[in-house]
Design a protein around this motif. Sequence first.
Motif, short mmCIF file in Angstrom:
data_model
loop_
_atom_site.label_atom_id
_atom_site.label_comp_id
_atom_site.label_asym_id
_atom_site.label_seq_id
_atom_site.Cartn_x
_atom_site.Cartn_y
_atom_site.Cartn_z
N ASP A 166 70.96 14.69 -23.83
CA ASP A 166 70.58 13.30 -24.07
C ASP A 166 71.08 12.38 -22.97
O ASP A 166 70.37 11.48 -22.54
CB ASP A 166 71.13 12.84 -25.43
CG ASP A 166 70.30 13.38 -26.59
OD1 ASP A 166 69.21 13.91 -26.33
OD2 ASP A 166 70.75 13.26 -27.73
N THR A 217 68.67 9.90 -20.67
CA THR A 217 68.81 8.45 -20.56
C THR A 217 68.87 8.04 -19.10
O THR A 217 68.20 7.09 -18.67
CB THR A 217 70.07 7.98 -21.30
OG1 THR A 217 69.93 8.28 -22.69
CG2 THR A 217 70.27 6.48 -21.13
N ARG A 251 62.34 12.96 -22.84
CA ARG A 251 62.95 13.66 -23.97
C ARG A 251 61.96 14.63 -24.63
O ARG A 251 62.31 15.78 -24.93
CB ARG A 251 63.48 12.66 -24.99
CG ARG A 251 64.14 13.30 -26.21
CD ARG A 251 64.99 12.32 -26.98
NE ARG A 251 66.25 12.06 -26.28
CZ ARG A 251 66.51 10.96 -25.58
NH1 ARG A 251 65.62 9.98 -25.50
NH2 ARG A 251 67.66 10.81 -24.96
#
Length: 197
Positions: free
Chosen positions: A11, A15, A54
């Motif tokens: 993650d 980002t 993602r």
Amino acid sequence: MSTDIRQVGSDADLTRIGELISRSFDHLGANHYLVPDEQQRLRVMAGYFGLLARYAAEGAGQVHVTGDGTAAAVWFDRTGEGDLPEYEKLLAAAAGEFLPQFQQLDEVFDANHPTEAHWHLAFLAVLPEHWGKGIGTALMNHTHRRLDAEGVAAYLEATNAQNVSLYRRHGYTDMDPFVIHVSHVPFYRMWRPANPA
């Protein structure tokens, strides 16, 4: 050139990749159309690019980044039926008041997407201070080698004439129709057959 390239999954990385793509694409007419407010553009576009990265990293494709974090490529596997769960909901959250522009982008892209099996190079992003060093080429070649070995084609929508020239050098050819428009913003459809001559 030799460039360290790794596949992304975490993650935190995703980002950062959203932010990287947003910075790299901030000069493009497409970004200015999608988010006309320059005070919000980098933030909103980072959320959008991070959302798609993602999905790719979590099974819809692959995300690759250079070891120094200056460039990234986001690919989607279109050799079968892909699924982006809750996409509309998450897009609305990322786009906010600019959602209609993003919906129009999706409508135009979906209507003009090839039906043949392929991998889709959604984003190839290099931070502006690193342009012209061959980093984007290294990222493309990293995936092209695998696609060629597997006999799989590739597709992309280029954003300007300079990018069209780059992709032509890497085996992509103009499709028909070549130019599609999202409002006044042109995109250029290009196809790379497996093992191009």
